[in-house]
Design an enzyme around this catalytic site. Structure first.
Site, short mmCIF file in Angstrom:
data_model
loop_
_atom_site.label_atom_id
_atom_site.label_comp_id
_atom_site.label_asym_id
_atom_site.label_seq_id
_atom_site.Cartn_x
_atom_site.Cartn_y
_atom_site.Cartn_z
N MET A 60 0.88 -1.20 0.11
CA MET A 60 0.04 0.08 0.11
C MET A 60 1.00 1.09 0.06
O MET A 60 0.40 2.47 -0.38
CB MET A 60 -0.89 -0.02 1.09
CG MET A 60 -0.27 0.21 2.55
SD MET A 60 -1.19 0.54 3.77
CE MET A 60 -1.81 2.06 3.50
N TYR A 61 2.30 1.24 0.37
CA TYR A 61 2.80 2.48 0.56
C TYR A 61 2.97 3.06 -1.04
O TYR A 61 3.67 2.45 -1.80
CB TYR A 61 4.40 2.09 0.99
CG TYR A 61 4.34 1.73 2.43
CD1 TYR A 61 3.35 1.75 3.26
CD2 TYR A 61 5.76 1.07 3.13
CE1 TYR A 61 3.23 1.36 4.66
CE2 TYR A 61 5.65 0.44 4.22
CZ TYR A 61 4.37 0.86 5.24
OH TYR A 61 4.38 0.34 6.37
N SER A 62 2.59 4.32 -0.85
CA SER A 62 2.48 5.02 -2.38
C SER A 62 2.00 4.22 -3.50
O SER A 62 2.39 4.18 -4.34
CB SER A 62 3.81 5.56 -2.67
OG SER A 62 4.37 6.56 -1.64
N ASN A 63 0.96 3.52 -3.01
CA ASN A 63 0.15 2.81 -3.89
C ASN A 63 0.97 1.77 -4.84
O ASN A 63 0.74 1.67 -6.06
CB ASN A 63 -0.65 3.72 -5.02
CG ASN A 63 -1.78 2.94 -5.91
OD1 ASN A 63 -2.31 2.15 -5.43
ND2 ASN A 63 -1.83 3.67 -7.10
N GLY A 64 2.05 0.98 -4.28
CA GLY A 64 2.78 0.20 -4.95
C GLY A 64 4.12 0.62 -5.45
O GLY A 64 5.10 0.06 -5.80
#
Length: 349
Positions: A60-64
């Protein structure tokens, strides 16, 4: 760099880990404080050259984007067999059914997405980001075991939850002969020590190593109480700010931060090094996750390994602590709202 074992496994990890939530394209998650690929690559390269081999991220971090940046950098700068890549799953990655959670379907889909983004054939440490109360433990744990048996994952880890939930998971893994959680990633620092009540004793008893998130309390432990500066993370993270600046905790927090400053002055080092050195004195702590945004912060974290606190200094650092609410993460509703605010049409997988 002196490497240590993760829990009771044979896995060698550096006692400092890089938290890669800091790295990610700003337009895909955290425009205020995340560092895009151009800025992140030199930091990852420097960490590898400093002997750090433990890197943690999440889908999920920065949407991948964090996984993508970390994967490409480690491919260019590190020996894949020497580094330990950790990532996580559970939180929403897309709207609609099966876009989140720890069901067998979600686990089997998300591990492949993470492998693709990281550009690797296997994940060293695959962690559940939180418990999924909508899915039975048995379904989740058997699916994770299947990933280990398939060779996609080497070790399993968990993150912040109630100690009784983690105890239940460990019991089920033992009962069924499934691959066991080797680590617990939890919230622990001089301003947040609630995990000492149940989770840390449980991990000690079960031989589970702990990996610490927010070891510097979003940077609050790195400066004097009256210093008006604050980090971008602490200014924009409302839930964590509530924990740090609750009026009923002001006297305790101030005294702890003052004690950090006194110890730093006595050793001639930075406050951050004292806070990290204190963690190293605690039982079962394997490595703090350092979200380094500069070369100097990486060097500072590595230098903390040479700081040896006296017993009196440890007592002075710990004595002012008072019980407090320990924030473990944002709510599901907040997670979904964050998804809805993402760029329309953006691929979330």
């Amino acid at each position: 760099m002196h490497y240590i074992k993760l829990g009771t496994t044979g896995l060698d990890v550096s006692p400092i880990a890089i938290g890669a939530m800091t790295y990610g394209e700003p337009d895909r998650g955290h425009p205020v404080w995340s560092k895009g690929e151009q800025d992140a690559r030199p930091l990852i390269k420097h960490a590898v050259e400093a002997g750090i081999n433990f890197f943690d991220t999440a889908n999920m971090y920065s949407n991948g984007s964090s996984e993508e940046i970390l994967g490409r950098a480690l491919k260019d700068f590190a020996d894949r067999d020497a580094v330990v890549i950790a990532t996580k799953l559970r939180h929403p990655m897309r709207l609609g059914p099966n876009g989140r959670g720890l069901s067998r379907k979600a686990i089997m889909a998300e591990v492949d997405h993470s492998l693709r983004r990281l550009g690797t054939d296997y994940i060293d440490l695959y962690q559940i980001h939180r418990n999924d109360h909508a899915t039975p433990w048995e379904e989740t744990l058997e699916a994770l075991n299947d990933l280990v048996k398939a060779g996609k994952v080497r070790y399993l880890g968990a993150s912040s939850m109630h100690a009784w939930e983690f105890a239940k998971a460990l019991h089920l893994q033992k009962q069924h002969g499934w691959a066991r959680f080797a680590s617990m990633q939890d919230h622990y620092n001089l301003l947040a020590r609630e995990e000492e009540r149940e989770m840390i004793p449980l991990c000690l008893d079960e031989g589970v190593g702990t990996v610490i998130w927010s070891p510097l309390a979003r940077g609050r432990l790195t400066r004097a109480w009256d210093d008006a500066r604050s980090t971008e993370r602490s200014r924009t993270d409302g839930a964590y700010a509530d924990l740090l600046y609750a009026p009923e905790q002001e006297a305790s927090n101030r005294a702890i931060i003052d004690a950090v400053g006194q110890a730093a002055q006595a050793h001639g080092v930075s406050r951050a090094q004292i806070a990290l050195a204190w963690l190293r004195r605690q039982p079962v702590v394997t490595a703090p996750l350092v979200g380094a945004g500069s070369i100097s912060q990486i060097d500072e974290a590595v230098a903390s390994l040479d700081v040896e606190l006296t017993d009196d200094q440890v007592r002075d650092l710990q004595a002012p602590y008072t019980p407090r609410h320990d924030w473990q993460g944002v709510s599901d509703e907040a997670e979904m709202e964050a998804i809805r605010r993402r760029v329309p049409g953006m691929s979330l997988a």
